[in-house]
Motif scaffolding. Structure first.
Motif, PDB file in Angstrom:
ATOM      1  N   ASP A  20     -73.809  -1.535 -30.061  1.00  0.00           N
ATOM      2  CA  ASP A  20     -73.071  -0.933 -31.164  1.00  0.00           C
ATOM      3  C   ASP A  20     -72.611  -2.043 -32.111  1.00  0.00           C
ATOM      4  O   ASP A  20     -71.975  -3.009 -31.680  1.00  0.00           O
ATOM      5  CB  ASP A  20     -71.867  -0.171 -30.607  1.00  0.00           C
ATOM      6  CG  ASP A  20     -71.124   0.627 -31.666  1.00  0.00           C
ATOM      7  OD1 ASP A  20     -71.072   0.200 -32.830  1.00  0.00           O
ATOM      8  OD2 ASP A  20     -70.587   1.682 -31.301  1.00  0.00           O
ATOM      9  N   ALA A  21     -72.904  -1.934 -33.381  1.00  0.00           N
ATOM     10  CA  ALA A  21     -72.568  -2.969 -34.368  1.00  0.00           C
ATOM     11  C   ALA A  21     -71.067  -3.227 -34.440  1.00  0.00           C
ATOM     12  O   ALA A  21     -70.652  -4.347 -34.727  1.00  0.00           O
ATOM     13  CB  ALA A  21     -73.105  -2.587 -35.737  1.00  0.00           C
ATOM     14  N   THR A  22     -70.239  -2.217 -34.134  1.00  0.00           N
ATOM     15  CA  THR A  22     -68.787  -2.438 -34.192  1.00  0.00           C
ATOM     16  C   THR A  22     -68.333  -3.439 -33.135  1.00  0.00           C
ATOM     17  O   THR A  22     -67.348  -4.137 -33.325  1.00  0.00           O
ATOM     18  CB  THR A  22     -68.013  -1.114 -34.022  1.00  0.00           C
ATOM     19  OG1 THR A  22     -68.347  -0.533 -32.766  1.00  0.00           O
ATOM     20  CG2 THR A  22     -68.333  -0.151 -35.146  1.00  0.00           C
ATOM     21  N   LEU A  23     -69.059  -3.537 -32.031  1.00  0.00           N
ATOM     22  CA  LEU A  23     -68.714  -4.517 -30.999  1.00  0.00           C
ATOM     23  C   LEU A  23     -68.994  -5.941 -31.468  1.00  0.00           C
ATOM     24  O   LEU A  23     -68.269  -6.878 -31.143  1.00  0.00           O
ATOM     25  CB  LEU A  23     -69.483  -4.240 -29.708  1.00  0.00           C
ATOM     26  CG  LEU A  23     -69.196  -2.917 -29.013  1.00  0.00           C
ATOM     27  CD1 LEU A  23     -70.120  -2.739 -27.822  1.00  0.00           C
ATOM     28  CD2 LEU A  23     -67.744  -2.843 -28.594  1.00  0.00           C
ATOM     29  N   MET A  25     -68.940  -6.922 -34.632  1.00  0.00           N
ATOM     30  CA  MET A  25     -68.066  -7.254 -35.757  1.00  0.00           C
ATOM     31  C   MET A  25     -66.634  -7.596 -35.334  1.00  0.00           C
ATOM     32  O   MET A  25     -65.857  -8.090 -36.126  1.00  0.00           O
ATOM     33  CB  MET A  25     -68.029  -6.102 -36.767  1.00  0.00           C
ATOM     34  CG  MET A  25     -69.371  -5.760 -37.336  1.00  0.00           C
ATOM     35  SD  MET A  25     -70.157  -7.213 -38.060  1.00  0.00           S
ATOM     36  CE  MET A  25     -71.798  -6.637 -38.303  1.00  0.00           C
ATOM     37  N   ARG A  26     -66.296  -7.363 -34.089  1.00  0.00           N
ATOM     38  CA  ARG A  26     -64.953  -7.693 -33.603  1.00  0.00           C
ATOM     39  C   ARG A  26     -64.771  -9.197 -33.508  1.00  0.00           C
ATOM     40  O   ARG A  26     -65.731  -9.953 -33.478  1.00  0.00           O
ATOM     41  CB  ARG A  26     -64.713  -7.078 -32.228  1.00  0.00           C
ATOM     42  CG  ARG A  26     -64.634  -5.580 -32.271  1.00  0.00           C
ATOM     43  CD  ARG A  26     -64.335  -5.028 -30.915  1.00  0.00           C
ATOM     44  NE  ARG A  26     -64.320  -3.568 -30.963  1.00  0.00           N
ATOM     45  CZ  ARG A  26     -64.203  -2.807 -29.916  1.00  0.00           C
ATOM     46  NH1 ARG A  26     -64.080  -3.337 -28.718  1.00  0.00           N
ATOM     47  NH2 ARG A  26     -64.199  -1.505 -30.043  1.00  0.00           N
ATOM     48  N   SER A  27     -63.524  -9.603 -33.440  1.00  0.00           N
ATOM     49  CA  SER A  27     -63.235 -11.028 -33.289  1.00  0.00           C
ATOM     50  C   SER A  27     -62.479 -11.224 -31.984  1.00  0.00           C
ATOM     51  O   SER A  27     -61.358 -10.763 -31.858  1.00  0.00           O
ATOM     52  CB  SER A  27     -62.390 -11.527 -34.463  1.00  0.00           C
ATOM     53  OG  SER A  27     -62.158 -12.897 -34.333  1.00  0.00           O
ATOM     54  N   PRO A  29     -66.696 -11.506 -31.094  1.00  0.00           N
ATOM     55  CA  PRO A  29     -67.718 -10.470 -30.870  1.00  0.00           C
ATOM     56  C   PRO A  29     -67.804 -10.097 -29.392  1.00  0.00           C
ATOM     57  O   PRO A  29     -67.691 -10.954 -28.523  1.00  0.00           O
ATOM     58  CB  PRO A  29     -69.016 -11.150 -31.328  1.00  0.00           C
ATOM     59  CG  PRO A  29     -68.584 -12.265 -32.206  1.00  0.00           C
ATOM     60  CD  PRO A  29     -67.237 -12.700 -31.705  1.00  0.00           C
ATOM     61  N   GLN A  30     -67.973  -8.835 -29.125  1.00  0.00           N
ATOM     62  CA  GLN A  30     -68.078  -8.360 -27.745  1.00  0.00           C
ATOM     63  C   GLN A  30     -69.519  -7.984 -27.436  1.00  0.00           C
ATOM     64  O   GLN A  30     -69.899  -6.822 -27.523  1.00  0.00           O
ATOM     65  CB  GLN A  30     -67.129  -7.187 -27.510  1.00  0.00           C
ATOM     66  CG  GLN A  30     -65.681  -7.591 -27.637  1.00  0.00           C
ATOM     67  CD  GLN A  30     -64.746  -6.445 -27.332  1.00  0.00           C
ATOM     68  OE1 GLN A  30     -65.148  -5.302 -27.184  1.00  0.00           O
ATOM     69  NE2 GLN A  30     -63.474  -6.759 -27.241  1.00  0.00           N
ATOM     70  N   THR A  37     -76.826 -12.883 -31.378  1.00  0.00           N
ATOM     71  CA  THR A  37     -77.354 -12.055 -32.459  1.00  0.00           C
ATOM     72  C   THR A  37     -78.372 -12.840 -33.290  1.00  0.00           C
ATOM     73  O   THR A  37     -78.982 -12.281 -34.190  1.00  0.00           O
ATOM     74  CB  THR A  37     -76.216 -11.570 -33.375  1.00  0.00           C
ATOM     75  OG1 THR A  37     -75.507 -12.704 -33.880  1.00  0.00           O
ATOM     76  CG2 THR A  37     -75.264 -10.652 -32.631  1.00  0.00           C
TER      77      THR A  37
END
Length: 92
Positions: A20-23, A25-27, A29-30, A37
């Motif tokens: 999932d791209a939201t993972l 984009m976290r700081s 990244p998860q 990437t």
């Protein structure tokens, strides 16, 4: 988002998957450990992408440089950036 797996011991490319791209984009990244990437470079038969995690980049290694499960110079006088033991190779 696509992620690329590499061996924690050798850096040898192991395959790819999606997360999932939201993972990403976290700081921080998860993403799974031993994944990046950063896409490996295109490689041909006889080559293996190796991820240098401390430099966050891929390099290509020729299979003929692998002897006794260790990366060795193509010529005796050619130094290596570092010796990488190879325990597995990507399938074609």
């Amino acid at each position: 988002m696509k992620i690329y797996f590499y061996s924690p011991e050798t850096g040898v490319y192991q395959g790819e998957d999606f997360v999932d791209a939201t993972l990403v984009m976290r700081s921080p990244p998860q993403i799974p450990e031993w994944a990046t990437t950063i896409a490996p470079p295109a490689y041909s038969k006889g080559e293996v992408p190796v991820f240098l995690a401390d430099e966050e980049r891929w390099v290509l290694t020729h299979l003929e440089r692998i002897q006794n499960w260790h990366l060795v110079p193509a010529r005796e006088d050619e130094p290596l950036a570092r010796e990488l033991p190879v325990t597995s190779l990507p399938s074609e």
